[in-house]
Design a protein around this motif. Structure first.
Motif, PDB file in Angstrom:
ATOM      1  N   LEU A   1       0.804  10.196  -3.759  1.00  0.00           N
ATOM      2  CA  LEU A   1       1.497  11.284  -3.087  1.00  0.00           C
ATOM      3  C   LEU A   1       2.249  12.148  -4.089  1.00  0.00           C
ATOM      4  O   LEU A   1       2.095  13.367  -4.097  1.00  0.00           O
ATOM      5  N   ILE A   2       3.033  11.527  -4.947  1.00  0.00           N
ATOM      6  CA  ILE A   2       3.815  12.312  -5.909  1.00  0.00           C
ATOM      7  C   ILE A   2       2.966  12.823  -7.072  1.00  0.00           C
ATOM      8  O   ILE A   2       3.365  13.761  -7.748  1.00  0.00           O
ATOM      9  N   GLY A   3       1.770  12.235  -7.262  1.00  0.00           N
ATOM     10  CA  GLY A   3       0.867  12.700  -8.311  1.00  0.00           C
ATOM     11  C   GLY A   3       0.202  14.013  -7.964  1.00  0.00           C
ATOM     12  O   GLY A   3      -0.288  14.725  -8.846  1.00  0.00           O
ATOM     13  N   GLY A   4       0.162  14.334  -6.678  1.00  0.00           N
ATOM     14  CA  GLY A   4      -0.382  15.602  -6.232  1.00  0.00           C
ATOM     15  C   GLY A   4      -1.887  15.730  -6.409  1.00  0.00           C
ATOM     16  O   GLY A   4      -2.598  14.739  -6.594  1.00  0.00           O
ATOM     17  N   PRO A   5      -2.389  16.967  -6.350  1.00  0.00           N
ATOM     18  CA  PRO A   5      -3.834  17.221  -6.364  1.00  0.00           C
ATOM     19  C   PRO A   5      -4.579  16.635  -7.569  1.00  0.00           C
ATOM     20  O   PRO A   5      -5.737  16.225  -7.427  1.00  0.00           O
ATOM     21  N   ASP A   6      -3.943  16.598  -8.728  1.00  0.00           N
ATOM     22  CA  ASP A   6      -4.632  16.008  -9.881  1.00  0.00           C
ATOM     23  C   ASP A   6      -4.913  14.526  -9.647  1.00  0.00           C
ATOM     24  O   ASP A   6      -5.999  14.026  -9.949  1.00  0.00           O
ATOM     25  N   GLU A   7      -3.940  13.822  -9.111  1.00  0.00           N
ATOM     26  CA  GLU A   7      -4.118  12.399  -8.808  1.00  0.00           C
ATOM     27  C   GLU A   7      -5.113  12.213  -7.667  1.00  0.00           C
ATOM     28  O   GLU A   7      -5.922  11.280  -7.683  1.00  0.00           O
ATOM     29  N   TRP A   8      -5.067  13.099  -6.670  1.00  0.00           N
ATOM     30  CA  TRP A   8      -6.000  13.005  -5.548  1.00  0.00           C
ATOM     31  C   TRP A   8      -7.435  13.206  -6.034  1.00  0.00           C
ATOM     32  O   TRP A   8      -8.338  12.511  -5.584  1.00  0.00           O
ATOM     33  N   ARG A   9      -7.627  14.154  -6.944  1.00  0.00           N
ATOM     34  CA  ARG A   9      -8.966  14.406  -7.494  1.00  0.00           C
ATOM     35  C   ARG A   9      -9.477  13.161  -8.219  1.00  0.00           C
ATOM     36  O   ARG A   9     -10.627  12.748  -8.037  1.00  0.00           O
ATOM     37  N   ASN A  10      -8.620  12.566  -9.024  1.00  0.00           N
ATOM     38  CA  ASN A  10      -9.009  11.364  -9.760  1.00  0.00           C
ATOM     39  C   ASN A  10      -9.385  10.237  -8.805  1.00  0.00           C
ATOM     40  O   ASN A  10     -10.391   9.557  -8.996  1.00  0.00           O
ATOM     41  N   ILE A  38      -7.154  12.012   1.522  1.00  0.00           N
ATOM     42  CA  ILE A  38      -7.390  11.096   2.644  1.00  0.00           C
ATOM     43  C   ILE A  38      -7.025   9.671   2.246  1.00  0.00           C
ATOM     44  O   ILE A  38      -6.368   8.951   3.018  1.00  0.00           O
ATOM     45  N   ALA A  39      -7.415   9.254   1.040  1.00  0.00           N
ATOM     46  CA  ALA A  39      -7.069   7.907   0.564  1.00  0.00           C
ATOM     47  C   ALA A  39      -5.553   7.741   0.494  1.00  0.00           C
ATOM     48  O   ALA A  39      -5.009   6.719   0.928  1.00  0.00           O
ATOM     49  N   MET A  40      -4.866   8.752  -0.044  1.00  0.00           N
ATOM     50  CA  MET A  40      -3.401   8.697  -0.138  1.00  0.00           C
ATOM     51  C   MET A  40      -2.784   8.622   1.254  1.00  0.00           C
ATOM     52  O   MET A  40      -1.858   7.843   1.498  1.00  0.00           O
ATOM     53  N   LEU A  41      -3.304   9.397   2.186  1.00  0.00           N
ATOM     54  CA  LEU A  41      -2.779   9.408   3.548  1.00  0.00           C
ATOM     55  C   LEU A  41      -2.983   8.039   4.225  1.00  0.00           C
ATOM     56  O   LEU A  41      -2.074   7.533   4.889  1.00  0.00           O
ATOM     57  N   VAL A  42      -4.153   7.448   4.035  1.00  0.00           N
ATOM     58  CA  VAL A  42      -4.407   6.115   4.579  1.00  0.00           C
ATOM     59  C   VAL A  42      -3.399   5.129   3.998  1.00  0.00           C
ATOM     60  O   VAL A  42      -2.825   4.303   4.718  1.00  0.00           O
ATOM     61  N   PHE A  92       0.822  -1.211   0.000  1.00  0.00           N
ATOM     62  CA  PHE A  92       0.000   0.000   0.000  1.00  0.00           C
ATOM     63  C   PHE A  92       0.851   1.254   0.000  1.00  0.00           C
ATOM     64  O   PHE A  92       0.504   2.229  -0.655  1.00  0.00           O
ATOM     65  N   VAL A  93       1.961   1.239   0.710  1.00  0.00           N
ATOM     66  CA  VAL A  93       2.846   2.409   0.684  1.00  0.00           C
ATOM     67  C   VAL A  93       3.455   2.582  -0.705  1.00  0.00           C
ATOM     68  O   VAL A  93       3.359   3.644  -1.321  1.00  0.00           O
ATOM     69  N   LEU A  94       4.088   1.538  -1.210  1.00  0.00           N
ATOM     70  CA  LEU A  94       4.890   1.656  -2.432  1.00  0.00           C
ATOM     71  C   LEU A  94       4.078   1.643  -3.722  1.00  0.00           C
ATOM     72  O   LEU A  94       4.388   2.400  -4.645  1.00  0.00           O
ATOM     73  N   HIS A  95       3.062   0.805  -3.794  1.00  0.00           N
ATOM     74  CA  HIS A  95       2.339   0.636  -5.054  1.00  0.00           C
ATOM     75  C   HIS A  95       1.098   1.521  -5.164  1.00  0.00           C
ATOM     76  O   HIS A  95       0.741   1.940  -6.253  1.00  0.00           O
ATOM     77  N   HIS A  96       0.459   1.787  -4.044  1.00  0.00           N
ATOM     78  CA  HIS A  96      -0.781   2.562  -4.084  1.00  0.00           C
ATOM     79  C   HIS A  96      -0.596   3.995  -3.594  1.00  0.00           C
ATOM     80  O   HIS A  96      -0.974   4.935  -4.291  1.00  0.00           O
ATOM     81  N   GLY A  97      -0.039   4.163  -2.410  1.00  0.00           N
ATOM     82  CA  GLY A  97       0.040   5.484  -1.791  1.00  0.00           C
ATOM     83  C   GLY A  97       1.082   6.399  -2.390  1.00  0.00           C
ATOM     84  O   GLY A  97       0.816   7.573  -2.655  1.00  0.00           O
ATOM     85  N   TRP A  98       2.302   5.895  -2.576  1.00  0.00           N
ATOM     86  CA  TRP A  98       3.391   6.743  -3.073  1.00  0.00           C
ATOM     87  C   TRP A  98       3.063   7.367  -4.437  1.00  0.00           C
ATOM     88  O   TRP A  98       3.268   8.572  -4.609  1.00  0.00           O
ATOM     89  N   PRO A  99       2.550   6.620  -5.411  1.00  0.00           N
ATOM     90  CA  PRO A  99       2.194   7.265  -6.684  1.00  0.00           C
ATOM     91  C   PRO A  99       1.141   8.369  -6.519  1.00  0.00           C
ATOM     92  O   PRO A  99       1.196   9.385  -7.215  1.00  0.00           O
TER      93      PRO A  99
END
Length: 147
Positions: free
Chosen positions: A45-54, A74-78, A36-43
């Motif tokens: 995190l570095i994708g920023g607001p555009d990725e968070w919106r998606n 919130i999903a990225m933080l989890v 979850f850290v490496l495959h889901h969350g980190w991308p």
């Protein structure tokens, strides 16, 4: 050999692993947490607001039609902080509950627009695993057990 004797023989062959249940929980926590850290969350995190919106658009299927960036954050933080906590066995039960909720929402998101249960099966299965961890706990090889 009768079916009952076969079952008893199988139990004896595998019963020795019972003493390693906490080690099994450690493997589960580290494996899921790292993924979850490496495959889901980190991308995310570095994708920023555009990725968070998606990512945050998943709540649309729950009737929430605003705040996609916040929900994605919130999903990225989890996934990042929660994945690290899960691997370490810190706050395991609340983190597992957060993951179960997130994966439940992900299953809905995958189910509706992307072809039914074929797409939703994996996040649904993870939701079940995380829900089980809420009840099982982290095991003795965890920070939770040390505190």
């Amino acid at each position: 050999m009768t079916a009952q004797k076969q079952t008893a023989a199988m139990d004896l062959r595998w019963r020795f692993l019972d003493r390693y249940a906490d080690f099994g929980l450690l493997i589960l926590r580290i494996g899921l947490g790292a993924m979850f850290v490496l495959h889901h969350g980190w991308p995310k995190l570095i994708g920023g607001p555009d990725e968070w919106r998606n990512t945050g658009r998943a709540v649309d299927y729950l009737g929430v039609h605003a705040g996609y960036v916040l929900w994605g954050f919130i999903a990225m933080l989890v996934e990042v902080a929660g994945g690290a906590c899960l691997a370490l066995g810190f706050a395991t039960r609340p983190v597992a509950l957060a993951f179960a909720l997130e994966m439940g929402i992900a299953a809905l998101w995958k189910y509706y627009p992307f072809g039914g249960w074929t797409s939703a099966a994996h996040p649904f299965e993870l939701a079940v695993v995380f829900l089980a961890l809420v009840f099982i706990g982290p095991g003795k090889h965890s920070l939770d057990a040390q505190l």
